[in-house]
Scaffold this motif. Structure first.
Motif, PDB file in Angstrom:
ATOM      1  N   MET A 154     -47.500  -7.654  23.878  1.00  9.75           N
ATOM      2  CA  MET A 154     -48.569  -7.617  24.635  1.00  9.75           C
ATOM      3  C   MET A 154     -48.296  -7.232  26.078  1.00  9.75           C
ATOM      4  N   ARG A 155     -47.157  -7.555  26.712  1.00 10.39           N
ATOM      5  CA  ARG A 155     -46.614  -7.116  28.079  1.00 10.39           C
ATOM      6  C   ARG A 155     -46.036  -5.798  27.874  1.00 10.39           C
ATOM      7  N   GLU A 156     -45.372  -5.367  26.699  1.00 15.72           N
ATOM      8  CA  GLU A 156     -44.926  -4.081  26.634  1.00 15.72           C
ATOM      9  C   GLU A 156     -45.976  -2.880  26.751  1.00 15.72           C
ATOM     10  N   PHE A 157     -47.267  -3.282  26.312  1.00 14.15           N
ATOM     11  CA  PHE A 157     -48.432  -2.200  26.139  1.00 14.15           C
ATOM     12  C   PHE A 157     -49.514  -2.525  27.277  1.00 14.15           C
ATOM     13  N   GLY A 158     -49.169  -3.567  28.035  1.00 10.65           N
ATOM     14  CA  GLY A 158     -50.229  -3.873  28.821  1.00 10.65           C
ATOM     15  C   GLY A 158     -51.744  -4.461  28.276  1.00 10.65           C
ATOM     16  N   VAL A 159     -51.654  -5.081  27.216  1.00 13.24           N
ATOM     17  CA  VAL A 159     -52.778  -5.429  26.424  1.00 13.24           C
ATOM     18  C   VAL A 159     -53.042  -6.930  26.606  1.00 13.24           C
ATOM     19  N   GLU A 160     -54.170  -7.275  26.813  1.00  8.80           N
ATOM     20  CA  GLU A 160     -54.464  -8.700  27.125  1.00  8.80           C
ATOM     21  C   GLU A 160     -54.699  -9.214  25.787  1.00  8.80           C
ATOM     22  N   PRO A 161     -54.684 -10.652  25.524  1.00  9.34           N
ATOM     23  CA  PRO A 161     -54.880 -11.308  24.256  1.00  9.34           C
ATOM     24  C   PRO A 161     -56.132 -11.123  23.567  1.00  9.34           C
ATOM     25  N   GLU A 162     -57.069 -10.964  24.327  1.00 15.59           N
ATOM     26  CA  GLU A 162     -58.450 -10.725  23.525  1.00 15.59           C
ATOM     27  C   GLU A 162     -58.679  -9.373  23.049  1.00 15.59           C
ATOM     28  N   ARG A 163     -57.507  -8.639  23.273  1.00 16.95           N
ATOM     29  CA  ARG A 163     -57.525  -7.077  22.768  1.00 16.95           C
ATOM     30  C   ARG A 163     -56.220  -7.091  21.739  1.00 16.95           C
ATOM     31  N   THR A 164     -55.820  -8.167  21.371  1.00 17.36           N
ATOM     32  CA  THR A 164     -54.783  -8.237  20.356  1.00 17.36           C
ATOM     33  C   THR A 164     -55.059  -9.107  19.278  1.00 17.36           C
ATOM     34  N   LEU A 165     -54.582  -8.681  18.172  1.00 15.67           N
ATOM     35  CA  LEU A 165     -54.776  -9.241  16.782  1.00 15.67           C
ATOM     36  C   LEU A 165     -53.581  -9.199  15.853  1.00 15.67           C
ATOM     37  N   MET A 166     -53.421 -10.661  15.400  1.00 17.60           N
ATOM     38  CA  MET A 166     -52.143 -10.925  14.676  1.00 17.60           C
ATOM     39  C   MET A 166     -52.578 -11.090  13.267  1.00 17.60           C
ATOM     40  N   VAL A 167     -51.802 -10.353  12.324  1.00 17.84           N
ATOM     41  CA  VAL A 167     -52.059 -10.572  10.755  1.00 17.84           C
ATOM     42  C   VAL A 167     -50.879 -11.292  10.069  1.00 17.84           C
ATOM     43  N   GLY A 168     -51.072 -12.130   9.459  1.00 16.36           N
ATOM     44  CA  GLY A 168     -49.960 -12.856   8.834  1.00 16.36           C
ATOM     45  C   GLY A 168     -50.391 -13.562   7.308  1.00 16.36           C
ATOM     46  N   ASP A 169     -49.298 -14.175   6.693  1.00 19.33           N
ATOM     47  CA  ASP A 169     -49.696 -15.041   5.626  1.00 19.33           C
ATOM     48  C   ASP A 169     -49.196 -16.295   5.630  1.00 19.33           C
ATOM     49  N   THR A 170     -48.806 -16.828   6.701  1.00 17.06           N
ATOM     50  CA  THR A 170     -48.161 -18.006   6.831  1.00 17.06           C
ATOM     51  C   THR A 170     -48.973 -18.700   7.864  1.00 17.06           C
ATOM     52  N   THR A 171     -48.804 -20.181   8.158  1.00 16.94           N
ATOM     53  CA  THR A 171     -49.291 -20.798   9.152  1.00 16.94           C
ATOM     54  C   THR A 171     -48.487 -20.655  10.356  1.00 16.94           C
ATOM     55  N   HIS A 172     -47.046 -20.284  10.006  1.00 14.96           N
ATOM     56  CA  HIS A 172     -46.254 -20.081  11.223  1.00 14.96           C
ATOM     57  C   HIS A 172     -46.888 -18.805  11.892  1.00 14.96           C
ATOM     58  N   ASP A 173     -47.454 -17.694  11.304  1.00 13.83           N
ATOM     59  CA  ASP A 173     -48.111 -16.763  11.956  1.00 13.83           C
ATOM     60  C   ASP A 173     -49.183 -16.967  12.610  1.00 13.83           C
ATOM     61  N   LEU A 174     -50.276 -17.933  12.162  1.00 15.74           N
ATOM     62  CA  LEU A 174     -51.453 -18.163  12.799  1.00 15.74           C
ATOM     63  C   LEU A 174     -51.372 -19.003  13.854  1.00 15.74           C
ATOM     64  N   GLN A 175     -50.163 -20.002  13.601  1.00 17.14           N
ATOM     65  CA  GLN A 175     -49.950 -20.871  14.801  1.00 17.14           C
ATOM     66  C   GLN A 175     -49.324 -19.887  16.184  1.00 17.14           C
ATOM     67  N   LEU A 176     -48.576 -18.863  15.677  1.00  7.72           N
ATOM     68  CA  LEU A 176     -47.963 -18.169  16.727  1.00  7.72           C
ATOM     69  C   LEU A 176     -49.122 -17.430  17.613  1.00  7.72           C
TER      70      LEU A 176
END
Length: 220
Positions: A154-176
């Motif tokens: 997010m810092r690299e692109f200057g993007v705020e958390p509310e404009r960022t989406l994570m996609v994953g297949d594990t609880t590790h990803d969702l907790q991240l």
């Protein structure tokens, strides 16, 4: 009229989300444990650690092994994985989905438990080098579910958390994602059983790559 983007940055996990490698990783962890004569984890236990950094994953999968032997276990895992990595492919529809997102001018990232060398080799093998705008691996920043990977992207692109989406297949990803205060989507076809995602309340649970692509097209 083109629909405005909801998310500027979309970050994907790699193994089990875009790359159909869950079964191979599970088998290689089990084979490495067998090589060292330690208890072989069940399919469920071996697949649970997918998404973690390799050191953390092996410690979790083989808790009875002497600590000084974990490097040896890691070597045996890599031996088995390298011997069979040519068998692994992207989930069908992945390339089309990524192209569609790029056409809508999303920034695309990867946050993975793989090493830098491992991810670079995988990206080259499926001809995706250059598709992602930035990537983070477990050997160059903190491992999941520490939020550092997402925070750096997010810092690299200057993007705020509310404009960022994570996609994953594990609880590790969702907790991240939760730790980084970003939105997240889960997929049910990877390493963790979909029931494990209930506590996280993802925006969507995709049951196939086509399902994921359709949701992203409508909502991202």
């Amino acid at each position: 009229m083109t629909r405005p983007r909801k998310f500027d940055l979309i970050v994907f996990d790699w193994d089990g989300t875009l790359f159909d490698s869950t079964a191979l990783i599970t088998r290689c962890i089990q084979a490495a444990c067998a090589d060292l004569g330690t208890a072989v984890p069940s399919d469920r236990d071996a697949s649970y650690v997918i998404g973690m950094g390799l050191a953390e994953a092996l410690q979790h999968a083989a808790p009875g092994l002497a600590r000084e032997r974990y490097p040896e276990l890691g070597q045996r895992y890599r031996h088995h994985y390298i011997a069979r990595q040519h068998e692994v492919v992207l989930f069908d529809g992945t390339v089309a989905m990524l192209r569609s997102l790029k056409a809508r001018h999303h920034w695309l990232g990867v946050a993975t438990g793989k090493s830098r060398r491992g991810l670079d080799e995988a990206l080259s093998s499926v001809q995706l080098k250059g598709v992602f705008d930035a990537t983070r691996t477990a050997d160059e920043t903190a491992s999941k579910p520490d939020p550092q990977m997402l925070l750096e992207l997010m810092r690299e692109f200057g993007v705020e958390p509310e404009r960022t989406l994570m996609v994953g297949d594990t609880t590790h990803d969702l907790q991240l994602a939760a730790n980084a205060a970003t939105a997240f989507v889960a997929v049910s076809y990877g390493a963790h059983e979909p029931e494990a995602f209930d506590a996280f309340a993802p925006l969507h649970l995709a049951h196939s790559m086509a399902d994921l692509n359709a949701w992203l097209t409508r909502h991202a």
